[in-house]
Design a protein around this motif. Structure first.
Motif, PDB file in Angstrom:
ATOM      1  N   HIS A 284      76.295 -60.389   7.070  1.00 36.70           N
ATOM      2  CA  HIS A 284      77.312 -60.072   6.059  1.00 36.70           C
ATOM      3  C   HIS A 284      77.895 -58.676   6.176  1.00 36.70           C
ATOM      4  N   PHE A 285      77.148 -57.738   6.745  1.00 35.75           N
ATOM      5  CA  PHE A 285      77.644 -56.354   6.799  1.00 35.75           C
ATOM      6  C   PHE A 285      77.693 -55.814   8.221  1.00 35.75           C
ATOM      7  N   SER A 286      77.424 -56.714   9.212  1.00 37.02           N
ATOM      8  CA  SER A 286      77.377 -56.318  10.623  1.00 37.02           C
ATOM      9  C   SER A 286      76.558 -55.049  10.812  1.00 37.02           C
TER      10      SER A 286
ATOM     11  N   GLU B   1      61.788 -51.043   5.415  1.00 37.24           N
ATOM     12  CA  GLU B   1      60.569 -50.628   4.709  1.00 37.24           C
ATOM     13  C   GLU B   1      60.722 -49.256   4.051  1.00 37.24           C
ATOM     14  N   SER B   2      61.638 -48.448   4.591  1.00 37.59           N
ATOM     15  CA  SER B   2      61.779 -47.092   4.038  1.00 37.59           C
ATOM     16  C   SER B   2      62.618 -47.096   2.752  1.00 37.59           C
ATOM     17  N   PHE B   3      63.296 -48.169   2.451  1.00 28.91           N
ATOM     18  CA  PHE B   3      64.042 -48.226   1.193  1.00 28.91           C
ATOM     19  C   PHE B   3      63.075 -48.356   0.020  1.00 28.91           C
ATOM     20  N   ILE B   4      63.395 -47.659  -1.052  1.00 26.18           N
ATOM     21  CA  ILE B   4      62.470 -47.685  -2.201  1.00 26.18           C
ATOM     22  C   ILE B   4      62.926 -48.712  -3.245  1.00 26.18           C
TER      23      ILE B   4
ATOM     24  N   ILE C 138      73.204 -49.386  -1.334  1.00 28.87           N
ATOM     25  CA  ILE C 138      73.824 -48.209  -0.698  1.00 28.87           C
ATOM     26  C   ILE C 138      73.910 -48.442   0.820  1.00 28.87           C
ATOM     27  N   ALA C 139      72.813 -48.987   1.395  1.00 28.66           N
ATOM     28  CA  ALA C 139      72.807 -49.270   2.835  1.00 28.66           C
ATOM     29  C   ALA C 139      73.891 -50.296   3.195  1.00 28.66           C
ATOM     30  N   ALA C 140      74.159 -51.207   2.273  1.00 27.42           N
ATOM     31  CA  ALA C 140      75.186 -52.224   2.513  1.00 27.42           C
ATOM     32  C   ALA C 140      76.589 -51.644   2.312  1.00 27.42           C
ATOM     33  N   GLY C 141      76.648 -50.445   1.751  1.00 24.29           N
ATOM     34  CA  GLY C 141      77.944 -49.788   1.534  1.00 24.29           C
ATOM     35  C   GLY C 141      78.672 -50.325   0.310  1.00 24.29           C
ATOM     36  N   ILE C 142      77.936 -50.797  -0.673  1.00 19.41           N
ATOM     37  CA  ILE C 142      78.589 -51.311  -1.897  1.00 19.41           C
ATOM     38  C   ILE C 142      78.045 -50.624  -3.155  1.00 19.41           C
TER      39      ILE C 142
END
Ligand SMILES: NC(=O)c1ccc[n+]([C@@H]2O[C@H](COP(=O)([O-])OP(=O)(O)OC[C@H]3O[C@@H](n4cnc5c(N)ncnc54)[C@H](OP(=O)(O)O)[C@@H]3O)[C@@H](O)[C@H]2O)c1
Lengths: 250, 72
Positions: free
Chosen positions: B47-49, B58-61, B68-72
């Motif tokens: 979905h976000f390439s 694993e580092s995401f809390i 945020i990582a998905a940019g939305i």
């Protein structure tokens, strides 16, 4: 031998005939609640009449090959209707004996639809946490001896069953962390309507019997192992393909 | 994809009955296991390439970190 509780719900496919029918009746008698599926309502009604515990045997008509992508949602609907599933025992299947010279893509896809894609998508649906009971849940697929020792004419059928066994091992690895077990049973020739047709079509009667040192298989030979595999007594068994071949060996 | 849609998709990936909130801590979710992380990596790719490795995820809390990582 093995006992189930009424709150242990099993989906048994191919329950209108042969191995599926025998397995549905056996685990139902051993205490489980069974959701029995097939395509033909009257055959399922006959099954219900044979059940000693028909209040714990529910029939659902479904063609599993028509649109395999719909199967995960179908399992979700069954869960909403009956509750979380403790097990899937997949016995629906079709055999077709044809030499390579008769094989074509369309026919191959149609056989793979019921013998590989249907169990694949049923497994996807079953593995969803919202559908199964979690620790102790299990899936058992009836593959075939042809998955490991195919005969002449079993290129497609054996190929689909071998693919099923292979994918079953992946499922077992993926789901072990959730304590869900996945196994295959691979019988040789078992006397069911499917096998009788096969023997008649190819006039194989005596010849086949002679090949099996312990004689041809009976439904009860397979359903007993299927019930055991679905029970908690098999808690340490996963990722296996059990051969039941009456000593045929090689 | 909106944030609400993302939360809905994530609920399906985690095969979870209850809804999710951005401030939820991933490791506290019962459904957060290696298989879910693998499915999430596929979801980000489709979905976000975005190619995310196991250790990235694993580092995401929190759930918010994923958005945020998905940019939305
Ligand atoms: N018998 C043997 O010798 C033997 C040996 C090795 C492996 N096996 C495997 O064991 C399994 C059971 O075979 P069996 O001998 O018990 O066969 P069977 O008596 O012919 O029963 C087949 C069952 O599968 C169901 N089915 C077929 N196509 C379906 C579809 N598209 N959607 C939903 N249900 C469908 C049938 O239901 P309907 O009422 O809808 O027709 C029936 O209940 C099969 O996977 C077969 O490959 C059998």
């Amino acid at each position: 031998m093995f006992h189930f509780r009424p709150d242990e719900i099993f989906l048994v496919t191919g329950a209108s005939s042969g191995i599926g029918k025998g397995t549905a009746l056996l685990i139902n008698q051993a205490g489980a609640t069974v959701i029995a599926t097939g395509r033909d309502n009257s055959r399922l009604a006959a099954l219900q009449e044979q059940s000693a515990e028909s209040n714990r045997l529910h029939c659902e008509v479904k063609d599993l090959a028509e649109n395999p992508d719909s199967l995960p949602n179908w399992l979700m609907d069954l869960k909403k209707k009956f509750g979380k599933l403790k097990g899937l025992i997949h016995c629906a299947g079709l055999t077709r004996t044809e030499p390579l010279s008769l094989t074509n893509y369309t026919g191959a896809v149609s056989l793979f639809s019921i013998d590989y894609f249907a169990p694949l998508l049923l497994a996807k649906g079953f593995a969803d946490r919202r559908v199964n009971t979690g620790e102790g849940a299990s899936m058992t697929f009836i593959a075939s001896l042809a998955s490991v020792r195919p005969d002449k004419g079993q290129g497609l059928y054996g190929g689909a069953k071998a693919a099923l066994v292979n994918t079953m091992q992946v499922m077992a690895k993926e789901l072990a962390g959730r304590r869900i077990r996945v196994n295959c049973l691979s019988p040789g020739l078992v006397m069911t309507p499917m096998a009788e047709q096969y023997i008649q079509d190819y006039n194989l009667g005596e010849k086949q019997k002679e090949r099996y040192p312990l004689g041809l298989g009976r439904v009860a030979d397979v359903s007993a192992l299927a019930a055991f595999m679905a029970s908690d007594q098999a808690r340490w068994i996963t990722g296996q393909n059990y051969i039941l071949d009456g000593g045929l060996i090689g | 994809m909106t944030r609400a849609e993302f939360l809905n998709e994530l609920k399906d990936i985690l095969q979870r009955d209850d809804s999710l909130e951005p401030e939820m801590v991933l490791k506290d979710l019962e459904e957060w296991d290696s298989l879910s992380i693998m499915a999430l990596a596929g979801f980000f790719d489709q979905h976000f390439s975005k190619i995310l490795h196991f250790t990235d995820i694993e580092s995401f809390i929190t759930v918010e970190d994923l958005m945020i990582a998905a940019g939305i």
